[in-house]
Design a protein around this motif. Structure first.
Motif, short mmCIF file in Angstrom:
data_model
loop_
_atom_site.label_atom_id
_atom_site.label_comp_id
_atom_site.label_asym_id
_atom_site.label_seq_id
_atom_site.Cartn_x
_atom_site.Cartn_y
_atom_site.Cartn_z
N ASP A 15 -8.95 -0.68 5.97
CA ASP A 15 -7.87 -0.20 5.49
C ASP A 15 -8.21 1.27 4.89
O ASP A 15 -8.78 1.55 4.02
CB ASP A 15 -7.29 -1.14 4.39
CG ASP A 15 -5.81 -0.75 4.25
OD1 ASP A 15 -5.44 0.45 4.22
OD2 ASP A 15 -5.08 -1.67 3.88
N SER A 17 -6.00 3.14 3.21
CA SER A 17 -5.17 3.49 2.06
C SER A 17 -6.10 3.11 1.01
O SER A 17 -7.20 2.44 0.98
CB SER A 17 -3.86 2.46 2.18
OG SER A 17 -3.01 2.80 3.25
N ASN A 101 -11.03 0.95 2.78
CA ASN A 101 -11.79 -0.55 3.08
C ASN A 101 -11.79 -1.05 1.57
O ASN A 101 -11.80 -0.58 0.50
CB ASN A 101 -12.94 -0.26 3.63
CG ASN A 101 -12.91 0.09 5.07
OD1 ASN A 101 -11.75 0.37 5.74
ND2 ASN A 101 -13.87 0.31 5.85
N THR A 138 -0.44 0.13 -4.99
CA THR A 138 -0.70 1.24 -3.93
C THR A 138 -1.14 2.82 -4.66
O THR A 138 -1.54 3.39 -3.93
CB THR A 138 0.32 1.29 -3.00
OG1 THR A 138 1.59 1.69 -3.65
CG2 THR A 138 0.55 0.00 -2.24
#
Length: 416
Positions: A15, A17, A101, A138
């Motif tokens: 990932d 992000s 990740n 996030t």
């Protein structure tokens, strides 16, 4: 020490992000958290300014630490700046920031997962304060207050039971095996918490640098320059900084080893090791001190007389070496009754050990010493006398132990 997570390891999720990932836990007893533990995969590298946190159930940061940019693959431990006390029944959330990740184990928190000792539980999604577990945000370094499903994200911690200092490790045994001038020294260490992160430092007693190894390796090798008996000092330091010490000795032989001579250095080192392994003394010096020792109890050792005696066959003479071993307190301690009891116990243990090991076989393996002249067959017997030593800055309570050592066949008689 104990680890909180008692389930399977996560796997790396690709990932790009960045996240703040956390897991809800609840303490079932009072605990003290000493380390954060995170899982990272090989794809999670070069993450600068990464942080780890422990949050209260209300979203307040209880602890914050800086994590390495590249902590390594799998689980790694990271010490808190100060141990964090958590009361029984408290729900809290450790988290860490990712950077491309992360580690996850899907559906691992469909039910509560107790720790190995049962004193901590990773909460199921249904039992968590938010109704889901694990959690994410996030915006890294922000309280992770979102979630879905019941994955375990790779965040964990190490803790001790109760509030207060961790218990120190214990060195329960040491060994030193010599092969010529090379020796392999090892220790057996126990800890009421956990041995993870424990280091063992071995001081070889010959003026060279000490060797430090990390658990599970608790042994090291060293090569001496010359034959002799050398004192060894082992120091174990656990992950909380608690320490334990234990003394031992080793005798090594090289091409320079000789026989049929009076080896006062070997005797002195053997007697010093003999005293230190009792555990009563904090420091030792191999000379009579000229200033007041600062450590309780300090012991000093030196020889006072060397006398030929009739204890050998024809044409060879044995020796009687009278050693003085003096114990010092650091000053005029009060109450004196307690001080005398402490130094008296050390005297009792020392004389008892010399009486049992009257030829120092436990410390001199080549038969250098025939015996400790316990009953005074060749002069003053083994004895202890209490008194006071006067220094420029005060007085010290002292006990002087006379140790008469008999060495066979030292000097050849007649013409060379």
């Amino acid at each position: 020490m104990v680890l909180a997570w008692n389930g399977a390891d996560p796997s790396e999720v690709g990932d790009g992000s960045n996240y703040e990932l956390g897991v809800w836990y609840r303490a079932e007893v009072d605990i003290t958290i000493t380390h954060l533990r995170i899982w990272t995969g090989p794809g999670e590298i070069n993450v600068t300014n990464r942080r780890g946190r422990i949050w209260s159930s209300g979203g307040g940061a209880l602890a914050v630490i800086t994590l390495p940019d590249n902590p390594g693959d799998g689980w790694t431990l990271h010490a808190l700046t100060a141990p964090l006390q958590i009361d029984s029944g408290t729900t809290f959330l450790p988290s860490y920031s990712t950077g491309g990740n992360y580690g996850a184990l899907p559906n691992a928190l469909n039910a509560n997962v107790p720790s190995a000792d049962g004193n901590l539980v990773a909460l199921s999604a249904a039992n968590s304060p938010t109704g889901f577990n694990g959690t994410f945000n996030t915006d890294p370094e922000t309280f992770p207050n979102s979630g879905f499903g019941a994955p375990f994200y790779g965040v964990d911690f190490q803790y001790t039971l109760g509030h207060g200092d961790a218990t120190p490790p214990r060195i329960v045994d040491t060994s030193a095996i010599a092969d010529g001038l090379q020796v392999t020294a090892a220790a057996v260490v126990e800890d009421d918490e956990d041995l993870t992160g424990l280091t063992l430092r071995i001081d070889w007693g010959d003026g060279t640098d000490a060797t430090t190894v990390t658990y599970p390796t608790l042994q090291a090798s060293h090569t001496y320059a010359t034959s002799g008996i050398y004192p060894l000092l082992f120091r174990a330091t656990d992950s909380s900084g608690e320490t334990a010490n234990r003394a031992d000795f080793v005798q090594v032989f090289g091409a320079d080893a000789s026989s049929n001579r009076l080896n006062t250095k070997a005797m002195q080192q053997a007697l010093a090791s003999h005293a230190m392994v009792l555990g009563n003394f904090k420091t030792v010096s191999l000379h009579e001190p000229r200033v007041r020792p600062a450590e309780p109890l300090h012991v000093a050792l030196w020889w006072s007389t060397i006398t030929p005696i009739d204890a050998s066959g024809l044409a060879v003479t044995s020796a009687r070496v009278e050693w003085l071993l003096r114990m010092y307190t650091p000053g005029e301690q009060e109450p004196q009754d307690e001080m005398d009891a402490i130094i008296g116990d050390a005297t009792d243990r020392l004389i008892g050990s010399l009486a049992r090991d009257f030829d120092l076989d436990d410390h001199v393996v080549d038969g250098l010493v025939r015996m400790i002249d316990i009953r005074g067959a060749h002069g003053a017997r083994l004895n202890a006398v209490a008194g006071w030593a006067r220094w420029s800055d005060g007085m010290s309570r002292v006990v002087t132990v006379t140790i008469p050592v008999i060495v066979n066949d030292v000097w050849q008689e007649g013409a060379a």
